[in-house]
Design an enzyme around this catalytic site. Structure first.
Site, mmCIF file in Angstrom:
data_model
loop_
_atom_site.group_PDB
_atom_site.id
_atom_site.type_symbol
_atom_site.label_atom_id
_atom_site.label_comp_id
_atom_site.label_asym_id
_atom_site.label_seq_id
_atom_site.Cartn_x
_atom_site.Cartn_y
_atom_site.Cartn_z
ATOM 1 N N ASN A 12 0.869 -1.172 0.000
ATOM 2 C CA ASN A 12 0.000 0.000 0.000
ATOM 3 C C ASN A 12 0.907 1.223 0.000
ATOM 4 O OD1 ASN A 12 -1.418 2.342 1.056
ATOM 5 N ND2 ASN A 12 -3.099 0.975 1.570
ATOM 6 N N GLU A 40 -3.818 2.067 -3.027
ATOM 7 C CA GLU A 40 -3.880 3.492 -2.670
ATOM 8 C C GLU A 40 -2.865 4.303 -3.472
ATOM 9 O OE1 GLU A 40 -5.478 5.389 1.114
ATOM 10 O OE2 GLU A 40 -4.197 3.797 1.899
ATOM 11 N N TYR A 117 -7.738 -3.521 -2.870
ATOM 12 C CA TYR A 117 -7.700 -2.645 -1.709
ATOM 13 C C TYR A 117 -9.070 -2.660 -1.034
ATOM 14 C CZ TYR A 117 -7.381 1.735 0.976
ATOM 15 O OH TYR A 117 -7.411 2.683 1.974
ATOM 16 N N ASP A 156 -4.061 -4.747 0.585
ATOM 17 C CA ASP A 156 -4.379 -4.243 1.918
ATOM 18 C C ASP A 156 -5.811 -4.662 2.214
ATOM 19 O OD1 ASP A 156 -4.947 -2.843 4.201
ATOM 20 O OD2 ASP A 156 -4.501 -0.868 3.377
ATOM 21 N N ASN A 158 -7.199 -4.665 5.248
ATOM 22 C CA ASN A 158 -7.730 -3.832 6.328
ATOM 23 C C ASN A 158 -8.433 -4.642 7.412
ATOM 24 O OD1 ASN A 158 -7.172 -0.970 6.394
ATOM 25 N ND2 ASN A 158 -8.123 -0.834 4.373
ATOM 26 N N ASP A 259 3.010 4.282 5.154
ATOM 27 C CA ASP A 259 2.724 3.751 6.486
ATOM 28 C C ASP A 259 2.589 2.228 6.474
ATOM 29 O OD1 ASP A 259 0.414 4.019 4.968
ATOM 30 O OD2 ASP A 259 -0.831 4.744 6.611
ATOM 31 N N HIS A 260 2.741 1.612 5.292
ATOM 32 C CA HIS A 260 2.768 0.158 5.139
ATOM 33 C C HIS A 260 4.167 -0.290 4.727
ATOM 34 C CE1 HIS A 260 -1.708 -0.738 4.986
ATOM 35 N NE2 HIS A 260 -1.690 0.579 4.873
#
Length: 271
Positions: A12, A40, A117, A156, A158, A259-260
């Site tokens: 991501n 993303e 995603y 991702d 989530n 952030d991944h």
């Protein structure tokens, strides 16, 4: 060093331009990947077309969100696919740019790689409801796909499936990403009982007991990354035949592109 037959990466990017500024493109070009799913991308065709249609010798295929600066997925591939499928539901979530599938079909085999995603529900009840709608739609889609072809879905998701998949699991049981309903959905997706999808969480097949070293996402709040207060949100989900060929998995943390963290798995098969 033995060269893998098929190396697949997922990451991501939290914005492809932002990740590129942090060295993503140069890193991607030297990974030795055969395919790379990204999520993303937060960019439209005009931006991607100018700068990101290729990384190294991998050609990209993309599903853009209708809303600028939002969502969007890509799948880079060294081998030209026999077909590219953009979107899966023909409605709400195709408008959000969440699914691209490349197919590598021959007379003897049907095989797909998917970059996907899943929605986050952390911003409020409306988005959590959308997340549940997405789960209700993607499940039968993957079940039908499994009935006709082998595939690996990367992305991702989530959802942290089990307590070992996040640092502070006790305090997150009422938070999106670790809700009982989401975890039950994952259990059904990975279950082998009648009516379950029977897919395989490939990382967990290779590393069933790993805890702190398994995280792929960290909040930007506080010192989450520095203290490794993370979640495992990024997955390779495969049909059992392909999952059985997985040989090694690695989460790359030497450089931080978003952030991944990138998750790379090597498989013992060729496209």
């Amino acid at each position: 060093m033995e060269v893998p037959l098929f190396r697949l990466v997922t990451l991501n990017l939290n914005g492809i331009r932002s990740a590129a500024d942090k060295g993503f493109v140069e890193w991607a070009a030297q990974t030795g990947a055969d395919c790379m799913g990204v999520q993303e991308i937060k960019a439209q065709a005009d931006v991607v077309g100018e700068r990101f249609t290729k990384v190294g010798d991998l050609d990209g295929h993309f599903h853009y969100a209708e809303k600028k600066g939002y969502s969007g997925v890509g799948l880079y591939s060294r081998k030209a696919p026999s077909d590219v499928i953009i979107g899966f539901d023909g409605g709400e979530f195709d408008g959000e740019g969440r699914y691209v599938e490349t197919r590598y079909d021959t007379a003897r085999r049907k095989l797909s790689v998917i970059s996907c995603y899943f929605p986050s529900g952390s911003s409020g009840e409306d988005r959590q409801a959308a997340k549940y709608r997405f789960l209700d739609l993607i499940y039968p889609h993957l079940l039908a796909l499994k009935a006709e072809r082998e595939f690996i879905l990367v992305g991702d998701i989530n959802i942290a499936h089990q307590a070992q998949d996040l640092k502070n699991w006790r305090s997150n049981q009422k938070n999106s990403g670790f809700l009982p309903e989401e975890r039950a959905w994952m259990t059904k997706l990975l279950g082998t009982e009648p009516g379950h999808a029977g897919l395989v969480d490939v990382y967990r097949r290779l590393h069933p007991d790993t805890t702190e070293a398994c995280y792929t996402w960290w909040s930007n709040r506080g010192q989450a990354y520095a203290n490794n207060v993370g979640w495992r949100l990024d997955y390779h989900l495969a049909t059992p035949k392909l999952a059985a060929t997985a040989r090694s998995a690695a989460i790359y943390k030497d450089r931080k592109f978003s952030d991944h963290a990138p998750l790379t798995i090597d498989y013992d098969f060729k496209l």
